[in-house]
Scaffold this active site. Structure first.
Site, PDB file in Angstrom:
ATOM      1  N   SER A  27     -51.267  10.484   4.376  1.00 10.95           N
ATOM      2  CA  SER A  27     -49.830  10.641   4.629  1.00 10.95           C
ATOM      3  C   SER A  27     -49.290   9.841   5.797  1.00 10.95           C
ATOM      4  CB  SER A  27     -49.492  12.121   4.839  1.00 10.95           C
ATOM      5  OG  SER A  27     -49.539  12.817   3.613  1.00 10.95           O
ATOM      6  N   LYS A  30     -46.310   7.755   5.007  1.00 14.26           N
ATOM      7  CA  LYS A  30     -44.905   8.185   5.018  1.00 14.26           C
ATOM      8  C   LYS A  30     -44.091   7.497   6.119  1.00 14.26           C
ATOM      9  CE  LYS A  30     -45.649  12.675   2.771  1.00 14.26           C
ATOM     10  NZ  LYS A  30     -47.107  12.766   2.611  1.00 14.26           N
ATOM     11  N   SER A  84     -45.095  16.601   6.177  1.00 11.44           N
ATOM     12  CA  SER A  84     -45.881  15.854   5.191  1.00 11.44           C
ATOM     13  C   SER A  84     -45.593  16.341   3.773  1.00 11.44           C
ATOM     14  CB  SER A  84     -47.378  15.954   5.503  1.00 11.44           C
ATOM     15  OG  SER A  84     -48.095  14.916   4.875  1.00 11.44           O
TER      16      SER A  84
END
Length: 211
Positions: A27, A30, A84
């Site tokens: 993640s 992101k 997340s």
């Protein structure tokens, strides 16, 4: 750790370990997703609704954002970055003007612009282990992300409450970085990630107040 890079405020290496090898970043992806969204100058107050297309069909993770959940683009960004939230990240890419496939291409173009030569992105949420970067490239991405006030604010928000459903109460999301609750650190940007293939990932720009 399989890879570690610690830099001081001038960008000088304090400690490094296997910093050139590309590895799955989960993640941490992101951060790139958020920068591509912000670069497009989209309306942040536009409502986005979660659909079946936003499901995680790679790792089969669950989400508190069920089908029909509606939040602004800004709120989706905040949840993707600080909590997340995978469906939020997928929804942001799906509703990009040219669609999800073009969005992923834009992520790789942005990486090229930043000089991230040991990186590749395959999906906007970091669920695909094909999202890889070297520790040096992640440092470049963090420096770039610091220029976006919304990304700085979102990644350092401890909790956020939203109302994605018209006939239900608030949902509260917490920051995935537990160090956000440690008063010994002045954290200015942070994000975490986890996949089986990547292990536990953490990037931070911070100052220790105990030094």
């Amino acid at each position: 750790s399989s890879s570690v890079l610690v830099l001081d405020e001038n960008g000088q290496v304090v400690y490094s370990w296997h910093v050139r090898e590309p590895r799955p970043i989960a993640s941490i992806t992101k951060l790139m997703t958020a920068m591509v969204i912000m670069d497009c100058d989209l309306v942040l107050q536009e409502k986005i609704t979660i659909t079946k297309d936003d499901r995680d069909l790679i790792q089969l993770t669950c989400s508190r954002l069920k089908y029909g959940a509606a939040l602004t683009r800004k709120q989706m960004l905040q949840l993707a970055l600080m909590a997340s939230e995978n469906r939020a990240a997928n929804a942001l890419a799906r509703t990009w003007p040219q669609g999800k496939s073009a969005f992923v291409a834009a992520m790789n173009n942005k990486a090229d612009e930043l000089g991230m030569q040991a990186s590749h992105f395959s999906d906007p949420a970091g669920l695909d282990p094909g999202n890889v970067a070297s520790a040096r490239d992640i440092a470049r991405m963090v420096r770039a992300a610091m220029s976006y006030p919304l990304i700085r604010d979102a990644t350092t928000t401890r909790t956020i409450s939203v109302r994605p459903y018209s006939k239900r109460g608030e949902l509260t999301f917490n920051n995935t970085n537990r160090l956000m609750r440690n008063k010994a650190w002045d954290i200015q940007l942070s994000t975490t990630g986890y996949l089986y293939e990547s292990g536990r990932c953490l990037v931070m720009l911070t100052v220790s107040l105990d030094l």
